[in-house]
Design a protein around this motif. Sequence first.
Motif, PDB file in Angstrom:
ATOM      1  N   ASP A 206       0.785  -1.159  -0.133  1.00 46.29           N
ATOM      2  CA  ASP A 206      -0.132  -0.197   0.049  1.00 46.29           C
ATOM      3  C   ASP A 206       0.769   1.402   0.100  1.00 46.29           C
ATOM      4  OD1 ASP A 206      -2.219  -1.441  -0.199  1.00 46.29           O
ATOM      5  OD2 ASP A 206      -2.720  -1.346   2.093  1.00 46.29           O
ATOM      6  N   GLU A 207       2.130   1.120   0.582  1.00 45.42           N
ATOM      7  CA  GLU A 207       2.895   2.338   0.531  1.00 45.42           C
ATOM      8  C   GLU A 207       3.311   2.839  -0.591  1.00 45.42           C
ATOM      9  OE1 GLU A 207       7.000   2.008   2.125  1.00 45.42           O
ATOM     10  OE2 GLU A 207       6.567  -0.220   2.217  1.00 45.42           O
ATOM     11  N   VAL A 208       3.293   2.207  -1.840  1.00 43.21           N
ATOM     12  CA  VAL A 208       3.719   2.410  -3.237  1.00 43.21           C
ATOM     13  C   VAL A 208       2.054   2.729  -3.780  1.00 43.21           C
ATOM     14  CG1 VAL A 208       4.533   1.935  -5.482  1.00 43.21           C
ATOM     15  CG2 VAL A 208       5.728   1.422  -3.331  1.00 43.21           C
ATOM     16  N   ASN A 209       1.160   2.061  -3.663  1.00 44.05           N
ATOM     17  CA  ASN A 209      -0.105   2.295  -4.425  1.00 44.05           C
ATOM     18  C   ASN A 209      -0.606   3.343  -4.049  1.00 44.05           C
ATOM     19  OD1 ASN A 209       0.227  -0.261  -5.749  1.00 44.05           O
ATOM     20  ND2 ASN A 209      -0.754  -1.403  -4.095  1.00 44.05           N
ATOM     21  N   LYS A 210      -0.486   3.933  -2.681  1.00 47.68           N
ATOM     22  CA  LYS A 210      -1.290   5.206  -2.069  1.00 47.68           C
ATOM     23  C   LYS A 210      -0.150   6.431  -2.364  1.00 47.68           C
ATOM     24  CE  LYS A 210      -4.456   2.650   0.830  1.00 47.68           C
ATOM     25  NZ  LYS A 210      -4.739   2.525   2.351  1.00 47.68           N
ATOM     26  N   ALA A 211       1.027   6.227  -2.944  1.00 45.49           N
ATOM     27  CA  ALA A 211       1.633   7.157  -2.977  1.00 45.49           C
ATOM     28  C   ALA A 211       1.308   8.312  -4.226  1.00 45.49           C
ATOM     29  CB  ALA A 211       3.382   6.673  -3.068  1.00 45.49           C
ATOM     30  N   LEU A 212       1.859   9.404  -3.871  1.00 47.16           N
ATOM     31  CA  LEU A 212       1.511  10.409  -5.026  1.00 47.16           C
ATOM     32  C   LEU A 212       2.503  10.296  -6.326  1.00 47.16           C
ATOM     33  CD1 LEU A 212       1.145  13.615  -3.059  1.00 47.16           C
ATOM     34  CD2 LEU A 212      -0.829  12.186  -3.993  1.00 47.16           C
ATOM     35  N   ASN A 213       3.729   9.902  -5.792  1.00 41.97           N
ATOM     36  CA  ASN A 213       4.559   9.560  -7.075  1.00 41.97           C
ATOM     37  C   ASN A 213       5.049   8.072  -6.584  1.00 41.97           C
ATOM     38  OD1 ASN A 213       6.974   9.467  -8.545  1.00 41.97           O
ATOM     39  ND2 ASN A 213       7.071  11.591  -8.650  1.00 41.97           N
ATOM     40  N   PRO A 214       4.582   6.971  -7.274  1.00 39.86           N
ATOM     41  CA  PRO A 214       5.086   5.666  -6.930  1.00 39.86           C
ATOM     42  C   PRO A 214       6.678   5.442  -7.515  1.00 39.86           C
ATOM     43  CG  PRO A 214       2.917   5.705  -8.228  1.00 39.86           C
ATOM     44  CD  PRO A 214       3.432   6.937  -8.178  1.00 39.86           C
ATOM     45  N   ALA A 215       6.993   6.063  -8.350  1.00 32.50           N
ATOM     46  CA  ALA A 215       8.443   5.905  -8.846  1.00 32.50           C
ATOM     47  C   ALA A 215       9.459   6.233  -7.754  1.00 32.50           C
ATOM     48  CB  ALA A 215       8.618   6.333 -10.360  1.00 32.50           C
ATOM     49  N   GLN A 216       9.094   7.417  -7.341  1.00 29.17           N
ATOM     50  CA  GLN A 216       9.890   8.047  -5.952  1.00 29.17           C
ATOM     51  C   GLN A 216       9.923   7.396  -4.878  1.00 29.17           C
ATOM     52  OE1 GLN A 216       9.527  12.077  -5.142  1.00 29.17           O
ATOM     53  NE2 GLN A 216       9.657  12.801  -7.166  1.00 29.17           N
ATOM     54  N   GLN A 217       8.761   6.746  -4.561  1.00 28.23           N
ATOM     55  CA  GLN A 217       8.648   5.601  -3.553  1.00 28.23           C
ATOM     56  C   GLN A 217       9.314   4.394  -3.594  1.00 28.23           C
ATOM     57  OE1 GLN A 217       6.795   6.941  -1.145  1.00 28.23           O
ATOM     58  NE2 GLN A 217       7.475   5.137   0.436  1.00 28.23           N
ATOM     59  N   VAL A 218       9.373   3.776  -4.885  1.00 27.49           N
ATOM     60  CA  VAL A 218      10.147   2.631  -5.064  1.00 27.49           C
ATOM     61  C   VAL A 218      11.721   2.812  -4.778  1.00 27.49           C
ATOM     62  CG1 VAL A 218      11.083   0.902  -6.824  1.00 27.49           C
ATOM     63  CG2 VAL A 218       8.735   1.549  -6.591  1.00 27.49           C
ATOM     64  N   VAL A 219      12.211   4.144  -5.236  1.00 32.93           N
ATOM     65  CA  VAL A 219      13.629   4.244  -5.116  1.00 32.93           C
ATOM     66  C   VAL A 219      13.845   4.383  -3.694  1.00 32.93           C
ATOM     67  CG1 VAL A 219      15.192   6.167  -5.583  1.00 32.93           C
ATOM     68  CG2 VAL A 219      13.893   5.748  -7.199  1.00 32.93           C
ATOM     69  N   GLN A 220      12.932   5.200  -2.973  1.00 29.70           N
ATOM     70  CA  GLN A 220      13.093   4.994  -1.393  1.00 29.70           C
ATOM     71  C   GLN A 220      12.990   3.763  -0.704  1.00 29.70           C
ATOM     72  OE1 GLN A 220      13.270   8.089   0.046  1.00 29.70           O
ATOM     73  NE2 GLN A 220      13.853   6.901   2.173  1.00 29.70           N
ATOM     74  N   ILE A 221      12.394   2.851  -1.145  1.00 32.14           N
ATOM     75  CA  ILE A 221      12.315   1.566  -0.665  1.00 32.14           C
ATOM     76  C   ILE A 221      13.788   0.881  -0.947  1.00 32.14           C
ATOM     77  CG2 ILE A 221      11.340  -0.566  -0.845  1.00 32.14           C
ATOM     78  CD1 ILE A 221       8.760   0.554  -1.242  1.00 32.14           C
ATOM     79  N   VAL A 222      14.062   0.969  -2.175  1.00 33.66           N
ATOM     80  CA  VAL A 222      15.478   0.437  -2.449  1.00 33.66           C
ATOM     81  C   VAL A 222      16.570   1.284  -1.570  1.00 33.66           C
ATOM     82  CG1 VAL A 222      17.353   0.363  -4.310  1.00 33.66           C
ATOM     83  CG2 VAL A 222      14.854   0.078  -4.786  1.00 33.66           C
ATOM     84  N   ASN A 223      16.500   2.417  -1.410  1.00 35.76           N
ATOM     85  CA  ASN A 223      17.424   3.313  -0.512  1.00 35.76           C
ATOM     86  C   ASN A 223      17.444   2.631   0.716  1.00 35.76           C
ATOM     87  OD1 ASN A 223      19.218   5.177  -0.042  1.00 35.76           O
ATOM     88  ND2 ASN A 223      17.749   6.495   1.088  1.00 35.76           N
ATOM     89  N   GLU A 224      16.390   2.383   1.290  1.00 32.44           N
ATOM     90  CA  GLU A 224      16.195   1.870   2.775  1.00 32.44           C
ATOM     91  C   GLU A 224      16.557   0.444   3.034  1.00 32.44           C
ATOM     92  OE1 GLU A 224      12.099   2.525   3.576  1.00 32.44           O
ATOM     93  OE2 GLU A 224      12.071   4.561   3.862  1.00 32.44           O
ATOM     94  N   GLU A 225      16.255  -0.174   2.028  1.00 35.33           N
ATOM     95  CA  GLU A 225      16.899  -1.610   2.138  1.00 35.33           C
ATOM     96  C   GLU A 225      18.562  -1.706   2.016  1.00 35.33           C
ATOM     97  OE1 GLU A 225      15.337  -4.090   3.040  1.00 35.33           O
ATOM     98  OE2 GLU A 225      13.197  -2.932   3.114  1.00 35.33           O
ATOM     99  N   LEU A 226      18.678  -0.840   0.926  1.00 34.44           N
ATOM    100  CA  LEU A 226      20.277  -0.983   0.799  1.00 34.44           C
ATOM    101  C   LEU A 226      20.946  -0.394   2.292  1.00 34.44           C
ATOM    102  CD1 LEU A 226      22.459  -1.467  -1.506  1.00 34.44           C
ATOM    103  CD2 LEU A 226      22.141   0.936  -2.186  1.00 34.44           C
ATOM    104  N   ILE A 227      20.583   0.494   2.901  1.00 34.08           N
ATOM    105  CA  ILE A 227      20.853   0.997   4.090  1.00 34.08           C
ATOM    106  C   ILE A 227      20.936  -0.135   5.134  1.00 34.08           C
ATOM    107  CG2 ILE A 227      20.589   2.483   6.017  1.00 34.08           C
ATOM    108  CD1 ILE A 227      19.383   4.430   4.317  1.00 34.08           C
ATOM    109  N   ALA A 228      19.939  -1.114   4.782  1.00 31.03           N
ATOM    110  CA  ALA A 228      19.825  -2.176   5.743  1.00 31.03           C
ATOM    111  C   ALA A 228      20.891  -3.280   5.405  1.00 31.03           C
ATOM    112  CB  ALA A 228      18.355  -2.744   5.767  1.00 31.03           C
ATOM    113  N   ILE A 229      21.125  -3.572   4.492  1.00 34.24           N
ATOM    114  CA  ILE A 229      22.266  -4.570   4.135  1.00 34.24           C
ATOM    115  C   ILE A 229      23.648  -4.070   4.424  1.00 34.24           C
ATOM    116  CG2 ILE A 229      20.822  -5.693   2.099  1.00 34.24           C
ATOM    117  CD1 ILE A 229      22.590  -4.845   0.126  1.00 34.24           C
TER     118      ILE A 229
END
Length: 516
Positions: free
Chosen positions: A64-87
């Motif tokens: 839902d965090e992407v589906n409900k986002a105003l800009n889904p593409a930016q939200q996906v980049v943010q997700i990748v950024n957060e998961e990259l920080i995690a690893i």
Amino acid sequence: MATFGTLSDRLTETFRNLRTKGKLSASDVDGTVREIRRALLDADVALPVVKDFTAKVRERALGDEVNKALNPAQQVVQIVNEELIAILGGEQRRLEFAKNPPTVIMLAGLQGSGKTTFAGKLAKQLQGEGHTPLLVAADLQRPNAVTQLTVVAEQAGATIFAPEPGNGIGDPVRVARDGVEHAHRQQHDIVIIDTAGRLGVDAELMKQAADIRRAVDPDEVLFVIDAMIGQDAVNTAKAFQDGVDFTGVVLSKLDGDARGGAALSVASITGRPIMFASTGERLEDLEPFHPDRMASRILDLGDILTLIEQAQNAFDEAEALKVAEKLATQTFTLEDFLEQMQQLKKMGSMKKMLGMLPGMGQMKQQLEDFDEREIDRTEAIIRSMTPGERRNPKVLNGSRRLRIARGSGMTVTDVNQLVQRFEQAAKMMKTVARGGTPNIPGMGSVPGMGRPGASSKRGKKGKSAGSRSGNPAKRAAENSGLATSQAPSGTGFGLGGQKAPSEADMAEIQKLFGKN
């Protein structure tokens, strides 16, 4: 950060393709995740880490965090950024110092991983923080290892304890134990023990390292790993963890041009944090490892915080206040210009600093063409002037410029260009000192600093979008808010940060420090 250059290019290109999509379908997400998986595998990231990473990205991207986002593409980049920080470890971890000095830091790793050089870099950094480190030469196997550590210690201005000549002579366990006792007597608050490495993992290496650990009971055991080692990085790290164990990881040679992705796997596989990153050959080229900043660099989002920290370390605060006062009183001279350039050089490579700006990954060729020697040439020209000429460039007539050109080994054209650049820089700095917005030719005004009352044009017909209120104060306030809201922002694929510099921007930066 050349090591992750290819990975950064692949990920940036993948996210750029998402910008044109207003809404992401499941097939769009699957395609993006597939490209991310390929990019990570091509960069030598360990397969288990890739599987776990892409699974989490896909799950969150379809949520839902992407589906409900105003800009889904930016939200996906943010997700990748957060998961990259995690690893990469999640949060930064600093050195833990002993309650009762000295703090003992033991270095481990394969031969050629950069342990000895890192020992000198760490000693220099700790000295800058007010500590008194002692380097202990416990690598008695590798030819001339003791000599190398002695040279590195001298360059770092640190004390070394080296009772044995090395080259196969001496007991490294006894040297390490005696080194800690020597630190107690001489009141060194930190001991850095350089241990032996091998060309490959073997039982003798592990036994020796384990014996040293038991003898000195170190507060930190840092595993130094070559970022260019490839998939062996994971196997080596696991072998050292099982045989010796370590509390933190150091990535060396991050300025190399190998794929280096295996280094991203170490923190995730071992559960131990990456604590330092070695980014060059100089003793100053050592950075505390920040997972969030490294992820930003990989995704071409820039690393402004590290850039600011380097500037704070290089620039003298009292000197900066003097310059600010001279700018305010319009007494800024070529002598001041020379001093500022010398402080700029203390920050290190201009290419490396520019590479920390958001979006610079898209301008690799321009960065490669940037000639850092122009700062040295500029310095030679200014030093060839008399004190009077530096204070007042207006006295530079044709004969004086010819003399300066000959004295510096440059041409009259070079001298003319320097004077012109200085006048432009001084004018821009005066504008900033007065609280105004600098307007660099070819770059426009600085983003986010719109002037109150200034109109901005928008739309195909070029009509003014500014306020037309009859109240001057209200009109100025509304136009100020409009200018701020329309300030350019976003990286090369539209996620926060500053706008990516254009080729014209790079040309102007090059002009400021040297020729085109």
